[in-house]
Design a protein around this motif. Structure first.
Motif, mmCIF file in Angstrom:
data_model
loop_
_atom_site.group_PDB
_atom_site.id
_atom_site.type_symbol
_atom_site.label_atom_id
_atom_site.label_comp_id
_atom_site.label_asym_id
_atom_site.label_seq_id
_atom_site.Cartn_x
_atom_site.Cartn_y
_atom_site.Cartn_z
ATOM 1 N N MET A 73 5.036 -7.940 -2.493
ATOM 2 C CA MET A 73 4.806 -6.573 -2.956
ATOM 3 C C MET A 73 6.021 -5.717 -2.669
ATOM 4 O O MET A 73 6.570 -5.739 -1.569
ATOM 5 C CB MET A 73 3.565 -5.968 -2.285
ATOM 6 C CG MET A 73 3.352 -4.484 -2.591
ATOM 7 S SD MET A 73 1.882 -3.828 -1.793
ATOM 8 C CE MET A 73 2.042 -2.086 -2.194
ATOM 9 N N ALA A 74 6.465 -4.960 -3.660
ATOM 10 C CA ALA A 74 7.578 -4.025 -3.498
ATOM 11 C C ALA A 74 7.045 -2.605 -3.588
ATOM 12 O O ALA A 74 6.172 -2.314 -4.410
ATOM 13 C CB ALA A 74 8.637 -4.267 -4.559
ATOM 14 N N GLU A 92 11.329 -8.180 -11.417
ATOM 15 C CA GLU A 92 10.162 -9.042 -11.597
ATOM 16 C C GLU A 92 9.352 -8.590 -12.812
ATOM 17 O O GLU A 92 9.366 -7.413 -13.188
ATOM 18 C CB GLU A 92 9.283 -9.003 -10.345
ATOM 19 C CG GLU A 92 9.974 -9.525 -9.093
ATOM 20 C CD GLU A 92 10.343 -10.989 -9.233
ATOM 21 O OE1 GLU A 92 9.561 -11.747 -9.836
ATOM 22 O OE2 GLU A 92 11.418 -11.380 -8.727
ATOM 23 N N PRO A 93 8.625 -9.507 -13.440
ATOM 24 C CA PRO A 93 7.854 -9.137 -14.644
ATOM 25 C C PRO A 93 6.711 -8.180 -14.326
ATOM 26 O O PRO A 93 6.122 -8.216 -13.249
ATOM 27 C CB PRO A 93 7.327 -10.483 -15.157
ATOM 28 C CG PRO A 93 7.351 -11.382 -13.967
ATOM 29 C CD PRO A 93 8.516 -10.951 -13.137
ATOM 30 N N VAL A 94 6.400 -7.330 -15.299
ATOM 31 C CA VAL A 94 5.297 -6.381 -15.203
ATOM 32 C C VAL A 94 4.240 -6.762 -16.233
ATOM 33 O O VAL A 94 4.537 -6.927 -17.413
ATOM 34 C CB VAL A 94 5.784 -4.934 -15.444
ATOM 35 C CG1 VAL A 94 4.606 -3.972 -15.527
ATOM 36 C CG2 VAL A 94 6.736 -4.500 -14.338
ATOM 37 N N ARG A 140 2.930 -4.986 -7.501
ATOM 38 C CA ARG A 140 2.206 -6.039 -6.798
ATOM 39 C C ARG A 140 1.461 -6.912 -7.797
ATOM 40 O O ARG A 140 0.685 -6.411 -8.617
ATOM 41 C CB ARG A 140 1.217 -5.423 -5.815
ATOM 42 C CG ARG A 140 0.412 -6.438 -5.019
ATOM 43 C CD ARG A 140 -0.472 -5.730 -4.020
ATOM 44 N NE ARG A 140 -1.198 -6.685 -3.186
ATOM 45 C CZ ARG A 140 -2.019 -6.354 -2.199
ATOM 46 N NH1 ARG A 140 -2.206 -5.071 -1.915
ATOM 47 N NH2 ARG A 140 -2.641 -7.278 -1.503
ATOM 48 N N ASP A 141 1.695 -8.212 -7.728
ATOM 49 C CA ASP A 141 1.032 -9.187 -8.604
ATOM 50 C C ASP A 141 1.163 -8.792 -10.076
ATOM 51 O O ASP A 141 0.222 -8.927 -10.868
ATOM 52 C CB ASP A 141 -0.449 -9.324 -8.245
ATOM 53 C CG ASP A 141 -0.662 -9.858 -6.831
ATOM 54 O OD1 ASP A 141 0.216 -10.605 -6.358
ATOM 55 O OD2 ASP A 141 -1.683 -9.520 -6.212
ATOM 56 N N GLY A 142 2.319 -8.282 -10.445
ATOM 57 C CA GLY A 142 2.584 -7.907 -11.828
ATOM 58 C C GLY A 142 2.135 -6.520 -12.210
ATOM 59 O O GLY A 142 2.458 -6.044 -13.301
#
Length: 277
Positions: A1-2, A16-18, A56-58
């Motif tokens: 998580m960012a 990272e992908p969204v 977080r998690d996309g």
């Protein structure tokens, strides 16, 4: 998580992908656009309260930091709303579903192709070139939808609804107090439902449209630019008109409690025809 706490103007680019977007801001301006590049969050103006950005998690979340004892959204419409002002622009992949909430201010969503929900308490909602399933709700203010397609639902308590250059398959628009203005392409096989309690409805469709039309007003007039749509007897002061335009493959239903309804015919040559290669 960012996670980032943005307390000054800043631009963030996510590597990272969204896969989905959720925005919940109190006051300011919100602009969300579908793009082919990486997701970006650009905060250009900020008052006292920071903006929290989480990935977080996309799921990309952009929100205001809230007081744990927040007494309700209407509490923010006074002087406290100025503490939470932020102007935010977000770019995400066009096929990302978006859930957008802004209490006070204008919200613009463009180029999104999957599922979009836009909610504003006081301000304005503008939708441009969105696709898929789109829902826009506002309490006090107007809703404008330009060049949309797919399934569209527009709702306002006090304000105007404007729909233009649209080929949406399903349109549902409702106002409690406000006018509805629609300029539609030929909605072959589509369904259009327009209703207002206090306000007028104006609809313009192509002369070569294929529609089954039913218009109803309790206290107002009905005018039609299509000879196929004729008046029929109503009870008391009610007015009703109905008819079949073309093949009648699509459906147009409009109802006004206190207001008039106008159905206008747009000449076929009124728009530019695309040239085939």
């Amino acid at each position: 998580m960012a996670s980032w706490t943005v307390d000054s103007p800043q631009r963030l680019t996510l590597d990272e992908p969204v896969t989905s977007l959720k925005v919940d801001l109190v006051a300011g301006r919100l602009n969300v656009v579908g793009t082919d590049g990486p997701a970006r969050v650009d905060v250009t103006r900020l008052s006292r309260r920071p903006v929290i950005v989480e990935h977080r998690d996309g799921v990309l979340t952009v929100r205001h930091e809230r007081h744990p004892r927040m007494p309700g959204r209407l509490w923010w419409l006074g002087q406290f709303g100025r503490r939470f002002r932020a102007d935010v622009s977000i770019a995400v992949p066009a096929d990302v579903p978006a859930d957008l909430t802004l209490v006070v201010g204008p919200l613009v969503a463009s180029g999104l192709r999957r599922q979009t929900q836009a909610k504003v308490t006081t301000g304005q909602i503008t939708l441009m070139g969105v696709r898929g399933r789109t829902t826009a709700k506002i309490v006090s203010g107007s809703v404008e939808a330009l060049g949309v397609a797919g399934d569209l639902s527009l709702e306002t308590v006090s304000g105007e609804v404007v729909l233009a250059d649209s080929a949406a398959g399903t349109v549902r628009a409702h106002t409690v107090s406000g006018e509805i203005t629609c300029d539609l392409d030929n909605p072959r096989g589509g369904e259009i439902q327009l209703s207002t309690i206090s306000g007028a409805i104006t609809i313009r469709v192509r002369r070569d449209s294929d529609l089954s039309v039913h218009l109803h007003t309790t206290a107002g007039r009905i005018t039609s630019g299509f000879p196929e749509v004729r008046d029929r007897a109503g009870l008391g002061g009610m007015r009703e008109s109905e008819g079949i335009i073309g093949t009648g493959a699509g459906k147009l239903w409009a109802s006004a409690t206190s207001g008039s309804i106008a159905l206008l015919a747009r000449p076929v040559g009124d728009e530019k025809e695309e040239e085939l290669p």
